[in-house]
Design an enzyme around this catalytic site. Structure first.
Site, PDB file in Angstrom:
ATOM      1  N   THR A   1       6.222   3.574  12.768  1.00 31.07           N
ATOM      2  CA  THR A   1       5.045   3.874  12.738  1.00 31.07           C
ATOM      3  C   THR A   1       4.774   4.063  14.176  1.00 31.07           C
ATOM      4  N   ASP A   2       3.955   5.107  14.492  1.00 31.66           N
ATOM      5  CA  ASP A   2       3.823   5.748  15.638  1.00 31.66           C
ATOM      6  C   ASP A   2       3.341   4.648  17.220  1.00 31.66           C
ATOM      7  N   GLU A   3       2.955   3.757  16.389  1.00 28.16           N
ATOM      8  CA  GLU A   3       2.095   2.527  17.503  1.00 28.16           C
ATOM      9  C   GLU A   3       3.755   2.123  18.673  1.00 28.16           C
TER      10      GLU A   3
ATOM     11  N   LEU B   1       6.100  -9.935  -2.686  1.00 28.42           N
ATOM     12  CA  LEU B   1       4.461 -10.707  -2.841  1.00 28.42           C
ATOM     13  C   LEU B   1       3.799 -11.449  -1.483  1.00 28.42           C
ATOM     14  N   THR B   2       3.508 -10.802  -0.922  1.00 27.22           N
ATOM     15  CA  THR B   2       2.834 -11.626  -0.290  1.00 27.22           C
ATOM     16  C   THR B   2       1.436 -11.373  -0.149  1.00 27.22           C
TER      17      THR B   2
ATOM     18  N   ALA C   1       9.222  -2.521   3.425  1.00 27.83           N
ATOM     19  CA  ALA C   1       8.436  -3.520   3.440  1.00 27.83           C
ATOM     20  C   ALA C   1       8.758  -4.119   5.101  1.00 27.83           C
ATOM     21  N   ALA C   2       7.000  -4.351   5.289  1.00 29.25           N
ATOM     22  CA  ALA C   2       6.575  -5.413   6.687  1.00 29.25           C
ATOM     23  C   ALA C   2       5.738  -6.613   6.974  1.00 29.25           C
TER      24      ALA C   2
ATOM     25  N   GLY D   1      -6.196  -6.767  23.306  1.00 25.29           N
ATOM     26  CA  GLY D   1      -5.361  -5.409  23.265  1.00 25.29           C
ATOM     27  C   GLY D   1      -4.983  -3.744  22.631  1.00 25.29           C
TER      28      GLY D   1
ATOM     29  N   SER E   1       2.212  -5.902   8.438  1.00 25.47           N
ATOM     30  CA  SER E   1       1.872  -4.777   8.900  1.00 25.47           C
ATOM     31  C   SER E   1       0.298  -5.034   9.316  1.00 25.47           C
TER      32      SER E   1
ATOM     33  N   LYS F   1       7.972  -4.076  14.696  1.00 33.34           N
ATOM     34  CA  LYS F   1       8.200  -2.167  14.268  1.00 33.34           C
ATOM     35  C   LYS F   1       9.294  -1.946  15.346  1.00 33.34           C
TER      36      LYS F   1
ATOM     37  N   PHE G   1       0.865  -1.318  -0.137  1.00 35.15           N
ATOM     38  CA  PHE G   1       0.159   0.286   0.178  1.00 35.15           C
ATOM     39  C   PHE G   1       0.835   1.359  -0.226  1.00 35.15           C
TER      40      PHE G   1
ATOM     41  N   TYR H   1       2.830  -6.487  16.195  1.00 38.76           N
ATOM     42  CA  TYR H   1       3.032  -6.424  15.355  1.00 38.76           C
ATOM     43  C   TYR H   1       4.214  -5.113  15.218  1.00 38.76           C
TER      44      TYR H   1
HETATM   45  P1  NAD Z   1       1.032  -3.160   3.301  1.00 37.53           P
HETATM   46  O1  NAD Z   1       0.615  -4.756   4.313  1.00 37.53           O
HETATM   47  O2  NAD Z   1       0.605  -3.020   2.685  1.00 37.53           O
HETATM   48  O3  NAD Z   1       2.801  -4.217   2.842  1.00 37.53           O
HETATM   49  C1  NAD Z   1       3.709  -4.561   2.922  1.00 37.53           C
HETATM   50  C2  NAD Z   1       4.617  -5.182   1.893  1.00 37.53           C
HETATM   51  O4  NAD Z   1       5.756  -6.000   1.753  1.00 37.53           O
HETATM   52  C3  NAD Z   1       3.888  -5.847   0.786  1.00 37.53           C
HETATM   53  O5  NAD Z   1       4.287  -5.177  -0.598  1.00 37.53           O
HETATM   54  C4  NAD Z   1       3.965  -7.280   1.268  1.00 37.53           C
HETATM   55  O6  NAD Z   1       4.439  -8.197   0.210  1.00 37.53           O
HETATM   56  C5  NAD Z   1       5.781  -7.113   1.113  1.00 37.53           C
HETATM   57  N1  NAD Z   1       6.387  -7.688   2.528  1.00 37.53           N
HETATM   58  C6  NAD Z   1       6.110  -8.250   3.664  1.00 37.53           C
HETATM   59  N2  NAD Z   1       7.403  -9.229   3.886  1.00 37.53           N
HETATM   60  C7  NAD Z   1       8.318  -8.987   2.820  1.00 37.53           C
HETATM   61  C8  NAD Z   1       9.431  -9.350   2.336  1.00 37.53           C
HETATM   62  N3  NAD Z   1       9.308 -10.252   3.635  1.00 37.53           N
HETATM   63  N4  NAD Z   1      10.382  -9.483   2.086  1.00 37.53           N
HETATM   64  C9  NAD Z   1       9.618  -8.070   1.120  1.00 37.53           C
HETATM   65  N5  NAD Z   1       8.738  -7.902   0.654  1.00 37.53           N
HETATM   66  C10 NAD Z   1       7.797  -8.033   1.591  1.00 37.53           C
HETATM   67  O7  NAD Z   1       2.111  -1.874   4.225  1.00 37.53           O
HETATM   68  P2  NAD Z   1       2.194  -0.707   4.564  1.00 37.53           P
HETATM   69  O8  NAD Z   1       0.514  -0.535   4.960  1.00 37.53           O
HETATM   70  O9  NAD Z   1       1.847  -0.433   2.936  1.00 37.53           O
HETATM   71  O10 NAD Z   1       2.957  -1.013   5.437  1.00 37.53           O
HETATM   72  C11 NAD Z   1       3.921  -0.039   4.764  1.00 37.53           C
HETATM   73  C12 NAD Z   1       5.224   0.009   6.049  1.00 37.53           C
HETATM   74  O11 NAD Z   1       4.696   1.070   6.642  1.00 37.53           O
HETATM   75  C13 NAD Z   1       5.501  -0.871   7.027  1.00 37.53           C
HETATM   76  O12 NAD Z   1       6.625  -0.522   7.417  1.00 37.53           O
HETATM   77  C14 NAD Z   1       4.535  -0.266   7.794  1.00 37.53           C
HETATM   78  O13 NAD Z   1       4.685  -0.521   9.250  1.00 37.53           O
HETATM   79  C15 NAD Z   1       4.560   0.681   8.389  1.00 37.53           C
HETATM   80  N6  NAD Z   1       3.544   2.375   8.523  1.00 37.53           N
HETATM   81  C16 NAD Z   1       2.208   1.683   7.755  1.00 37.53           C
HETATM   82  C17 NAD Z   1       1.346   2.178   8.862  1.00 37.53           C
HETATM   83  C18 NAD Z   1      -0.239   2.259   7.875  1.00 37.53           C
HETATM   84  O14 NAD Z   1      -1.114   2.717   8.423  1.00 37.53           O
HETATM   85  N7  NAD Z   1      -1.014   1.322   7.010  1.00 37.53           N
HETATM   86  C19 NAD Z   1       1.402   3.929   8.951  1.00 37.53           C
HETATM   87  C20 NAD Z   1       2.881   4.056   9.094  1.00 37.53           C
HETATM   88  C21 NAD Z   1       3.464   3.404   8.996  1.00 37.53           C
HETATM   89  O1  DAU Z   2      -0.894   3.812  13.526  1.00 39.80           O
HETATM   90  C1  DAU Z   2      -0.264   3.035  12.435  1.00 39.80           C
HETATM   91  C2  DAU Z   2      -0.503   1.778  11.919  1.00 39.80           C
HETATM   92  O2  DAU Z   2      -2.009   1.972  11.926  1.00 39.80           O
HETATM   93  C3  DAU Z   2       0.495   0.901  11.258  1.00 39.80           C
HETATM   94  O3  DAU Z   2       1.951   1.056  12.216  1.00 39.80           O
HETATM   95  C4  DAU Z   2      -0.424  -0.091  11.267  1.00 39.80           C
HETATM   96  O4  DAU Z   2       0.306  -1.037  10.108  1.00 39.80           O
HETATM   97  C5  DAU Z   2      -2.266   0.058  10.098  1.00 39.80           C
HETATM   98  O5  DAU Z   2      -2.408  -1.094  10.011  1.00 39.80           O
HETATM   99  C6  DAU Z   2      -2.739   1.079  11.208  1.00 39.80           C
HETATM  100  O6  DAU Z   2      -2.554  -0.347  11.938  1.00 39.80           O
HETATM  101  P1  DAU Z   2      -4.209  -0.030  12.836  1.00 39.80           P
HETATM  102  O7  DAU Z   2      -4.568  -1.012  13.789  1.00 39.80           O
HETATM  103  O8  DAU Z   2      -5.026   1.275  13.562  1.00 39.80           O
HETATM  104  O9  DAU Z   2      -5.454   0.068  12.248  1.00 39.80           O
HETATM  105  P2  DAU Z   2      -6.361  -0.620  11.534  1.00 39.80           P
HETATM  106  O10 DAU Z   2      -6.692  -0.149   9.808  1.00 39.80           O
HETATM  107  O11 DAU Z   2      -6.490  -2.035  11.489  1.00 39.80           O
HETATM  108  O12 DAU Z   2      -7.751  -0.386  11.883  1.00 39.80           O
HETATM  109  C7  DAU Z   2      -7.974   1.273  12.475  1.00 39.80           C
HETATM  110  C8  DAU Z   2      -8.647   1.199  13.753  1.00 39.80           C
HETATM  111  O13 DAU Z   2     -10.314   0.811  13.349  1.00 39.80           O
HETATM  112  C9  DAU Z   2      -8.564   0.440  15.063  1.00 39.80           C
HETATM  113  O14 DAU Z   2      -8.510   1.340  15.738  1.00 39.80           O
HETATM  114  C10 DAU Z   2      -9.344  -1.351  14.934  1.00 39.80           C
HETATM  115  C11 DAU Z   2     -10.660  -0.518  14.230  1.00 39.80           C
HETATM  116  N1  DAU Z   2     -11.068  -1.978  13.266  1.00 39.80           N
HETATM  117  C12 DAU Z   2     -10.513  -1.958  12.440  1.00 39.80           C
HETATM  118  C13 DAU Z   2     -11.119  -3.538  11.534  1.00 39.80           C
HETATM  119  C14 DAU Z   2      -9.986  -4.174  10.267  1.00 39.80           C
HETATM  120  C15 DAU Z   2     -12.402  -1.831  13.315  1.00 39.80           C
HETATM  121  O15 DAU Z   2     -13.162  -0.539  14.490  1.00 39.80           O
HETATM  122  N2  DAU Z   2     -12.904  -2.367  12.078  1.00 39.80           N
HETATM  123  C16 DAU Z   2     -12.332  -3.120  11.640  1.00 39.80           C
HETATM  124  O16 DAU Z   2     -13.388  -4.215  10.516  1.00 39.80           O
END
Ligand code: NAD
Ligand code: DAU
Length: 342
Positions: free
Chosen positions: A122-124, A36-37, A80-81, A283, A83, A162, A12, A158
């Site tokens: 991530t902020d987490e 490409l997981t 890559a992670a 949690g 996530s 991180k 993403f 997770y």
């Molecule tokens: P995502 O799960 O959508 O994408 C992860 C990508 O990493 C995928 O394309 C997957 O195929 C690849 N991948 C997974 N394991 C791998 C491996 N062993 N080797 C190579 N590639 C691998 O994740 P995302 O939401 O795009 O998050 C990307 C990064 O940003 C992560 O490090 C996540 O911790 C960080 N992040 C995400 C958010 C969020 O809101 N989604 C917020 C802050 C930080």
């Molecule tokens: O804060 C950054 C993080 O944001 C990233 O590090 C993570 O990779 C990313 O997945 C995201 O984590 P969250 O756990 O906050 O995101 P998620 O989309 O899973 O959930 C957002 C909020 O919505 C959370 O409070 C849980 C809630 N939720 C989630 C799902 C999937 C629901 O209420 N219903 C749902 O169906």
């Protein structure tokens, strides 16, 4: 800087970053390293010029492959992670393997070849905050948002992996003079987000005739940022950030889950109550909120996409127009959630 590796560039946020770089920085060549997981999709890179973006399908846990690729580039931007928090509660092992061992391999190769490294985190890692109404400064007092000085206190497997990977970066920077920076960003939204995540899950539920699912009462707060703003922030840090520093990325987008879900329902012409309360996440972090003043003041970064309602409308349009992108995964994702009463 001319040649960069973007790990996880078919996921993403990574793929949005690759689009951002190709569109805004014409001199950069990108190698995407992605396993490409289930979360990665080659389609996320469709339409990008082949002469500027090369996809290597491979695992960052494969030290030999990482070493081979890193020696030829100027920088690595590491997205890559594994996530997804919910998945980490079911099976933590892939999180350890990718987020810790994979990061370790990248750090070792960047150290060996003296390559610039940016770590996307991530902020987490900071755990969670109390709700604004329960704080003396209502969320604006000292210590009521995350800063780079907030102690690490991760809640899920997770976020623990991180946090562990961030600490490896800090150690490699201090002990081995690795040229590294770290960014910790809040929740992203936008196109290409996997439908297991909150916003796309609810949009695609409505498009599929399934009622949206809210964990618990929906009072948990996330600090939403458009993924394009995350991309511009990472670029600013990569090119202007001070080595050894951590920058927090956020766009002052705090919203509770119930309000976000009700806004999605409104924008998709659904009744306000047309959703189910389901089992809460174990949690479950209560509130995230980012103080991004260091990034704004030091590097002059400002977010551009701060109208959440508009951003959400565009995101809904994207999922509506791209059913082919998500439809094949929908049944399996929902079956998996249903097993847990979610
Ligand atoms: P995502 O799960 O959508 O994408 C992860 C990508 O990493 C995928 O394309 C997957 O195929 C690849 N991948 C997974 N394991 C791998 C491996 N062993 N080797 C190579 N590639 C691998 O994740 P995302 O939401 O795009 O998050 C990307 C990064 O940003 C992560 O490090 C996540 O911790 C960080 N992040 C995400 C958010 C969020 O809101 N989604 C917020 C802050 C930080
Ligand atoms: O804060 C950054 C993080 O944001 C990233 O590090 C993570 O990779 C990313 O997945 C995201 O984590 P969250 O756990 O906050 O995101 P998620 O989309 O899973 O959930 C957002 C909020 O919505 C959370 O409070 C849980 C809630 N939720 C989630 C799902 C999937 C629901 O209420 N219903 C749902 O169906």
């Amino acid at each position: 800087m001319k040649n960069i590796i973007v790990t996880g560039g078919a996921g993403f946020i990574g793929s949005n970053f690759v689009h951002y770089v190709v569109n805004n920085h014409p001199h950069i060549q990108v190698t995407v390293l992605d396993k490409l997981t289930y979360a990665g999709n080659e389609q996320n890179l469709a339409g990008l010029p082949k002469e500027r973006v090369k996809l290597v399908v491979g695992d960052i846990a494969n030290a030999e492959l990482v070493d081979q690729l890193v020696q030829d580039v100027d920088a690595v931007v590491h997205y890559a992670a594994e996530s997804h928090n919910d998945n980490s509660l079911n099976d933590p092992f892939p999180f350890l393997q990718t987020n810790i061992v994979g990061t370790y391999n990248l750090l070792e190769s960047c150290r060996k070849y003296d390559v610039r490294y940016h770590h996307v985190s991530t902020d987490e890692v900071y755990g969670d905050l109390a709700l604004r109404e329960d704080l003396p400064g209502k969320g604006e007092g000292p210590g009521e948002k995350f800063t780079a000085e907030t102690p690490y206190n991760p809640s899920s497997p997770y976020s623990a992996t991180k946090a562990g990977s961030d600490l490896l970066v800090k150690a490699w920077t201090r002990s081995f003079n690795l040229k590294a920076t770290i960014s910790n960003c809040s929740n992203n939204y936008g196109p290409y987000q996997h439908i297991e995540k909150f916003i796309p899950r609810q949009i695609t539920n409505i498009l599929s005739g399934i009622r949206p699912k809210l964990y618990g009462e929906g009072k948990n707060v996330r600090d939403w940022i458009h993924t394009d703003d995350h991309s511009s922030a990472v670029w600013a840090i990569l090119t202007k950030g001070r080595i050894g520093e951590t920058y927090l990325i956020g766009a002052d987008g705090e919203e509770n889950n119930k309000d976000v879900l009700e806004l999605i329902l409104e924008l998709m012409d659904q009744p306000k109550e047309a959703y189910d309360h389901v089992n809460d996440r174990a949690g479950h972090d209560l509130r995230y909120a980012i103080d991004s003043s260091k990034l704004r003041q030091e590097l002059g970064w400002t977010p551009q996409f701060t109208n959440f309602r508009e951003g959400l409308k565009e995101t809904i349009s994207w999922y509506t127009d791209n059913e082919n992108w998500w439809m094949a995964d929908k049944k399996a994702v929902e079956t998996n959630y249903a097993k847990k009463g979610q």
